[in-house]
Design an enzyme around this catalytic site. Structure first.
Site, PDB file in Angstrom:
ATOM      1  N   TYR A 287      -7.247  -8.737   7.743  1.00  0.00           N
ATOM      2  CA  TYR A 287      -8.276  -8.084   7.074  1.00  0.00           C
ATOM      3  C   TYR A 287      -9.397  -8.848   7.036  1.00  0.00           C
ATOM      4  O   TYR A 287      -9.317  -9.962   7.449  1.00  0.00           O
ATOM      5  CB  TYR A 287      -7.820  -7.724   5.670  1.00  0.00           C
ATOM      6  CG  TYR A 287      -6.702  -6.366   6.002  1.00  0.00           C
ATOM      7  CD1 TYR A 287      -7.209  -5.277   6.580  1.00  0.00           C
ATOM      8  CD2 TYR A 287      -5.479  -6.545   5.718  1.00  0.00           C
ATOM      9  CE1 TYR A 287      -6.390  -4.283   6.794  1.00  0.00           C
ATOM     10  CE2 TYR A 287      -4.695  -5.466   5.993  1.00  0.00           C
ATOM     11  CZ  TYR A 287      -4.980  -4.314   6.505  1.00  0.00           C
ATOM     12  OH  TYR A 287      -4.189  -3.379   6.889  1.00  0.00           O
TER      13      TYR A 287
ATOM     14  N   THR B 193       0.743  -1.260  -0.022  1.00  0.00           N
ATOM     15  CA  THR B 193       0.057  -0.139  -0.052  1.00  0.00           C
ATOM     16  C   THR B 193       0.763   1.229   0.139  1.00  0.00           C
ATOM     17  O   THR B 193       1.809   1.477   0.752  1.00  0.00           O
ATOM     18  CB  THR B 193      -0.661  -0.111   1.445  1.00  0.00           C
ATOM     19  OG1 THR B 193      -1.842  -1.114   1.221  1.00  0.00           O
ATOM     20  CG2 THR B 193      -1.568   1.080   1.529  1.00  0.00           C
TER      21      THR B 193
ATOM     22  N   HIS C 109      -6.552 -11.094  -1.109  1.00  0.00           N
ATOM     23  CA  HIS C 109      -5.713 -10.871   0.226  1.00  0.00           C
ATOM     24  C   HIS C 109      -6.589 -11.481   1.313  1.00  0.00           C
ATOM     25  O   HIS C 109      -7.686 -11.022   1.946  1.00  0.00           O
ATOM     26  CB  HIS C 109      -5.898  -9.354   0.356  1.00  0.00           C
ATOM     27  CG  HIS C 109      -4.796  -8.680   1.594  1.00  0.00           C
ATOM     28  ND1 HIS C 109      -4.197  -9.619   2.284  1.00  0.00           N
ATOM     29  CD2 HIS C 109      -4.457  -7.376   1.627  1.00  0.00           C
ATOM     30  CE1 HIS C 109      -3.417  -8.717   3.348  1.00  0.00           C
ATOM     31  NE2 HIS C 109      -3.734  -7.474   2.859  1.00  0.00           N
TER      32      HIS C 109
ATOM     33  N   ASN D 201      -3.060 -10.866   7.159  1.00  0.00           N
ATOM     34  CA  ASN D 201      -2.732  -9.425   7.804  1.00  0.00           C
ATOM     35  C   ASN D 201      -3.962  -8.935   8.453  1.00  0.00           C
ATOM     36  O   ASN D 201      -4.205  -7.728   8.655  1.00  0.00           O
ATOM     37  CB  ASN D 201      -2.214  -8.424   6.955  1.00  0.00           C
ATOM     38  CG  ASN D 201      -0.839  -8.699   6.435  1.00  0.00           C
ATOM     39  OD1 ASN D 201      -0.198  -9.604   7.011  1.00  0.00           O
ATOM     40  ND2 ASN D 201      -0.422  -7.991   5.402  1.00  0.00           N
TER      41      ASN D 201
ATOM     42  N   ASN E  88      -2.761  -6.138  12.829  1.00  0.00           N
ATOM     43  CA  ASN E  88      -4.074  -6.104  13.155  1.00  0.00           C
ATOM     44  C   ASN E  88      -4.513  -6.796  14.029  1.00  0.00           C
ATOM     45  O   ASN E  88      -5.608  -7.387  14.242  1.00  0.00           O
ATOM     46  CB  ASN E  88      -4.694  -6.287  11.704  1.00  0.00           C
ATOM     47  CG  ASN E  88      -4.668  -4.944  10.947  1.00  0.00           C
ATOM     48  OD1 ASN E  88      -4.607  -3.830  11.503  1.00  0.00           O
ATOM     49  ND2 ASN E  88      -4.860  -5.074   9.495  1.00  0.00           N
TER      50      ASN E  88
END
Ligand SMILES: Cc1cc2nc3c(=O)[nH]c(=O)nc-3n(C[C@H](O)[C@H](O)[C@H](O)COP(=O)(O)O)c2cc1C
Length: 378
Positions: free
Chosen positions: A185, A31, A180, A183, A240
């Site tokens: 999400y 990102t 994805h 991480n 996270n």
């Protein structure tokens, strides 16, 4: 593949899905917060990826599959035609230089904030708050909120968003997509017991927790072909606020199930350089090889030597490299020629939003003549 038998080299070509890639170095998804208004890709982003087109494969920065999936200032999207169209220049600039590029598909789930959703809470498998140091919203940094648990009846819509995003990516010319599921999400939140407390068909057993990812993989594979689909997992990650006591069982099951799809690749963040949950011994690429017979990408903390060792031992087929790519657009050439690497830039440049090329596309390729002249002067 039997690890003992592999004698492949990092800079050797490799077949991935339907493609023969020039080498086994993958640009890890990163990102960079450079999207324009409306979460559009732009010429600056096209330049950035074109500069890195000598990677065997580029995986783009995480890109939202729906407005609901948003939660990062300056991150791009792929949920409307204008966004899809804006990606075309990026794909074309990479293809013009002989590169291959997959788009990473993203839904942030509980890692988002209501400021991105007109005041509506971010969504998640369960109402479990992310214990972290806050979210950067358009209105400044805010505390994480308790997310709203998605209704069972809403999940088909989430799957449909991923599938439409993948179709748009293909229309824009991307060679494929990476789902994805790492991480912390949304898909990782469903997969892991730490964040999934549901009592419907999408929670409880590992099989149920894997269901949403399965449906996304199935849907996208049907739409664009499994050989153009990769999946990213982070079994060891703490980012996270993740890490579950049953991580081994969960990720072993997920990898074994994903093996049945004949995907382009499984991308495992095996290294600990992006944080480790310390719930037990880290899962290794060998653990994944034991249950996954397809192409494996390793990642996290690899340098040329360790990447070479992972490929030549057969532990990985490819290695994704993130941070070293920030200031070394020509990383592959530097590896090939044993040229030195530029140092890691300051962290405040990594995610700096806006349209400035500073800290983004202004890192030069290595030039032996310039280096020799500088040496002579010092
Ligand atoms: C600036 C930055 C942005 C990142 N963005 C993403 C992302 O969009 N998607 C993702 O899956 N991982 C993302 N990551 C994680 C990287 O893909 C990679 O896993 C991590 O940097 C570890 O690899 P490395 O040690 O080679 O940098 C990001 C990492 C950095 C440093």
């Amino acid at each position: 593949m039997n690890p003992i038998e592999s004698c492949a080299k990092l800079l050797d070509p490799v077949k991935v899905g339907d493609f023969t890639l020039d080498n086994r170095v993958v640009l890890a998804p990163m990102t960079r917060s450079k999207a324009s208004e409306g979460r559009l890709a732009n010429g600056l982003i096209a330049d950035y990826y074109a500069q890195r087109a000598s990677a065997g494969l580029i995986i783009t920065e995480a890109t939202s599959v729906s407005p609901q999936g948003n939660g990062w200032v300056g991150a791009p999207g792929i949920y409307n035609d204008e966004q899809a169209e804006s990606w075309r220049q990026v794909v074309n600039s990479v293809h013009a230089k002989g590169g291959r590029i997959f788009l990473q598909l993203w839904h942030m789930g509980r890692a988002s904030h209501s400021d991105f959703h007109d005041g509506a809470l971010p969504v998640a498998p369960s109402a479990v708050r992310l214990n972290g140091d806050g979210v950067h919203t358009p209105n400044g940094k805010k505390d994480h909120e308790i997310p709203r648990a998605l209704e069972t009846g809403e999940l088909a819509g989430v799957v449909a968003d991923y599938v439409s995003a993948a179709e748009r990516a293909r229309e824009a010319g991307f060679d494929g997509v990476e789902i994805h599921s790492a991480n912390g999400y949304l898909l990782d939140q469903f997969l892991q017991s730490r964040t999934n407390e549901r009592d419907d068909n999408y929670g409880g057993s590992i099989e149920n927790r894997f269901r949403l990812l399965r449906e996304v993989v199935e849907g996208i594979s049907t739409a664009i072909g499994a050989s153009r689909v990769g999946v990213r997992l982070s079994p060891n990650g703490v980012y996270n606020d993740m890490g579950s006591d049953d991580y081994r069982k969960t990720f072993t099951y997920a990898a074994a199930e994903l093996d049945k799809f004949d995907l382009a690749f499984l991308h495992v963040m095996d290294g600990l350089a992006f944080g480790f949950h310390e719930k037990g011994e880290p899962m290794t690429l060998q653990d994944f090889r034991a249950v996954y017979s397809g192409t494996l990408i390793g990642n996290c903390g690899y340098e040329q030597e360790t990447a070479e060792a992972a490929v030549s031992s057969g532990a990985a087929d490819l290695i994704a490299i993130g941070r070293p790519y920030l200031a070394n657009p020509d990383l592959v050439e530097r590896f090939r020629n044993n040229w030195p690497l530029a140092p890691l830039p300051e962290m405040d440049t990594w995610y700096a939003a806006g349209d400035s090329p500073a800290g983004y596309t202004e890192y030069p390729n290595y030039d032996p003549a310039t280096a020799a002249a500088a040496e002579g002067q010092s």
